[in-house]
Scaffold this motif. Structure first.
Motif, PDB file in Angstrom:
ATOM      1  N   UNK A   1     101.418  54.943   0.821  1.00 39.11           N
ATOM      2  CA  UNK A   1     102.332  55.632   0.593  1.00 39.11           C
ATOM      3  C   UNK A   1     102.923  56.674   1.283  1.00 39.11           C
ATOM      4  N   UNK A   2     101.752  57.118   1.945  1.00 42.72           N
ATOM      5  CA  UNK A   2     102.210  58.194   3.496  1.00 42.72           C
ATOM      6  C   UNK A   2     102.861  57.190   4.341  1.00 42.72           C
ATOM      7  N   UNK A   3     103.428  58.234   4.836  1.00 43.18           N
ATOM      8  CA  UNK A   3     104.333  57.775   6.353  1.00 43.18           C
ATOM      9  C   UNK A   3     102.975  57.501   7.863  1.00 43.18           C
ATOM     10  N   UNK A   4     103.601  57.006   8.293  1.00 44.21           N
ATOM     11  CA  UNK A   4     102.393  56.021   9.874  1.00 44.21           C
ATOM     12  C   UNK A   4     102.203  57.978  10.439  1.00 44.21           C
ATOM     13  N   UNK A   5     101.362  58.172  10.640  1.00 44.38           N
ATOM     14  CA  UNK A   5     101.597  59.194  11.163  1.00 44.38           C
ATOM     15  C   UNK A   5     101.957  59.614  12.616  1.00 44.38           C
ATOM     16  N   UNK A   6     103.001  60.571  12.888  1.00 41.26           N
ATOM     17  CA  UNK A   6     102.747  60.715  14.398  1.00 41.26           C
ATOM     18  C   UNK A   6     102.326  61.373  15.448  1.00 41.26           C
ATOM     19  N   UNK A   7     102.008  60.441  16.472  1.00 44.88           N
ATOM     20  CA  UNK A   7     100.697  60.470  17.936  1.00 44.88           C
ATOM     21  C   UNK A   7     101.679  62.117  18.694  1.00 44.88           C
ATOM     22  N   UNK A   8     101.499  63.530  19.078  1.00 46.25           N
ATOM     23  CA  UNK A   8     102.248  64.747  19.654  1.00 46.25           C
ATOM     24  C   UNK A   8     101.235  64.522  20.541  1.00 46.25           C
ATOM     25  N   UNK A   9     101.784  64.039  21.994  1.00 44.19           N
ATOM     26  CA  UNK A   9     100.879  64.391  23.462  1.00 44.19           C
ATOM     27  C   UNK A   9     101.449  66.282  23.504  1.00 44.19           C
ATOM     28  N   UNK A  10     100.706  67.060  23.715  1.00 44.03           N
ATOM     29  CA  UNK A  10     100.456  68.330  23.885  1.00 44.03           C
ATOM     30  C   UNK A  10     100.469  69.043  24.794  1.00 44.03           C
TER      31      UNK A  10
ATOM     32  N   UNK B   1     102.712  62.257  32.150  1.00 46.08           N
ATOM     33  CA  UNK B   1     102.012  60.902  32.635  1.00 46.08           C
ATOM     34  C   UNK B   1     101.211  60.196  31.600  1.00 46.08           C
ATOM     35  N   UNK B   2     100.054  60.614  31.495  1.00 43.77           N
ATOM     36  CA  UNK B   2      99.191  60.433  31.319  1.00 43.77           C
ATOM     37  C   UNK B   2      99.256  60.140  29.679  1.00 43.77           C
ATOM     38  N   UNK B   3      99.202  61.548  28.682  1.00 47.56           N
ATOM     39  CA  UNK B   3      99.879  61.342  27.943  1.00 47.56           C
ATOM     40  C   UNK B   3     100.426  60.303  26.932  1.00 47.56           C
ATOM     41  N   UNK B   4     101.285  60.068  27.860  1.00 52.45           N
ATOM     42  CA  UNK B   4     102.807  59.549  27.243  1.00 52.45           C
ATOM     43  C   UNK B   4     102.434  57.847  27.766  1.00 52.45           C
ATOM     44  N   UNK B   5     101.636  57.508  28.972  1.00 54.46           N
ATOM     45  CA  UNK B   5     100.962  56.298  29.343  1.00 54.46           C
ATOM     46  C   UNK B   5     100.253  56.405  28.293  1.00 54.46           C
ATOM     47  N   UNK B   6      98.968  57.092  27.493  1.00 44.72           N
ATOM     48  CA  UNK B   6      97.691  56.808  26.398  1.00 44.72           C
ATOM     49  C   UNK B   6      98.497  55.722  25.573  1.00 44.72           C
ATOM     50  N   UNK B   7      99.224  56.667  25.369  1.00 39.15           N
ATOM     51  CA  UNK B   7     100.656  56.027  24.082  1.00 39.15           C
ATOM     52  C   UNK B   7     101.149  57.065  23.145  1.00 39.15           C
ATOM     53  N   UNK B   8     100.815  58.156  23.143  1.00 43.24           N
ATOM     54  CA  UNK B   8     101.280  59.589  22.914  1.00 43.24           C
ATOM     55  C   UNK B   8     102.925  58.474  21.671  1.00 43.24           C
ATOM     56  N   UNK B   9     103.388  58.874  20.240  1.00 41.70           N
ATOM     57  CA  UNK B   9     104.715  58.747  19.847  1.00 41.70           C
ATOM     58  C   UNK B   9     105.235  60.086  20.983  1.00 41.70           C
ATOM     59  N   UNK B  10     105.287  61.283  20.912  1.00 46.38           N
ATOM     60  CA  UNK B  10     106.547  62.688  21.471  1.00 46.38           C
ATOM     61  C   UNK B  10     105.222  63.020  22.052  1.00 46.38           C
TER      62      UNK B  10
END
Length: 317
Positions: A113-122, A156-165
């Motif tokens: 019942x948990x939410x799909x965890x968001x990936x935050x690109x630091x 650019x790298x973090x975003x293109x790798x698939x970070x959600x935010x």
């Protein structure tokens, strides 16, 4: 397909953010006394980075922060890596998170019942690269062009790798945060900005955090959340109120455990004030925080306290 912050907030009411990567790695035996700090583990112990993410999911985290805060191309080049190797290590920080998330979700999360965890690109500030505590001072004395060049490729790298935010965090400077926001907007990337603060009203360069919120709330359509991190917990309740007076964006807070950092010795010291992290978390939720977690010196037990505090808050306030 990227997960959306708004969807996660609707599902949870309040997001639980994870805790410190560096403290958790040190507890596992990693020596991070290095200019790369926790990014050193991307090279030497990637399995432990993955394990830290797993531990935070199990503790209740609904979103997690990639191990890229101090993984910068200039910093990695200075340690002898090629540009290609540096870019691969920054990308690896997202890949490790995604792998841990997939493993946890298939084993535990899907039926819980948990939410799909968001990936935050630091995305740490320029001051983190200096490795001298400048993220708690700002005023670096470098040009805007240098700052843009420093941040652009990693974002650019973090975003293109698939970070959600993109998580533009520990920002001591409104000016630097605005430059990073400009980059994120140009990438079409959703992001949130989190400031490091010296008291209950001001970020480290001296601007009122209320004014920072007012400034960022205009003309930044991809900015999805604003907040505070790497700040003593006793300041956070008032900072939440200040942020909410400055804008209508959701507010995120993930402060330190309460100890103080000495940049000269790279050590933490001082006693906490006797208030549990969970008690603090409920205060922050009552003050209007939409996401709560921990920064330096917090580990999975702190995040369990936050998850428990959310349950209590959503039942009785």
């Amino acid at each position: 397909m990227r997960a959306a912050l708004a969807d996660a907030l609707r599902e949870t009411g309040i997001l639980v953010i994870d805790g410190s990567m560096s403290t958790a790695l040190e507890a596992m035996g990693c020596n991070l006394n290095d200019r790369l700090w926790s990014a050193k583990a991307l090279v030497e112990t990637p399995d432990l980075v993955r394990r830290v993410h797993m531990d935070y999911f199990r503790a209740g985290a609904d979103c997690g922060i990639t191990d890229s805060y101090q993984a910068t191309i200039p910093g990695l080049l200075a340690k002898g890596y090629s540009e290609k190797e540096a870019e691969a290590l920054i990308t690896r920080s997202v890949e490790l998170f995604i792998d841990a998330r997939d493993t946890w979700w298939n084993a535990e999360g899907l039926g819980s019942g948990r939410v799909w965890p968001l990936c935050l690109g630091a995305v740490g500030p320029y001051g983190a690269y200096l490795a001298d505590g400048s993220e708690y001072r700002g005023n670096y004395g470098v040009s805007d062009d240098d700052l843009k060049d420093f941040h652009l490729r990693r974002m650019e790298l973090l975003w293109n790798a698939g970070a959600d935010l993109l998580l533009i965090e520990t920002q001591p400077s409104l000016h630097e945060a605005l430059l990073e926001a400009e980059i994120a907007e140009s990438l079409g990337a959703d992001y949130w900005i989190s400031f490091s603060c010296r008291d209950g009203s001001h970020i480290h360069e001296g601007d009122l955090i209320r004014d920072c919120a007012k400034t960022l709330a205009v003309g930044h359509p991809h900015l999805k959340m604003i907040g505070v991190n790497c700040t003593p917990p006793q300041f956070v309740e008032h900072l939440i109120l200040e942020l909410k007076m400055g804008c209508d964006l959701p507010v995120a807070v993930y402060p330190n455990s309460g100890e103080e950092y000495d940049p000269a010795t790279k050590t933490w010291h001082g006693n906490r004030d006797g208030i549990t992290f969970g008690d603090y978390a409920r205060r922050w939720m009552r003050a209007g925080a939409s996401a709560v977690g921990g920064c330096c010196r917090t580990v999975d037990n702190h995040i369990r306290e936050v998850a428990k505090a959310r349950t209590i808050y959503q039942k009785i306030g």
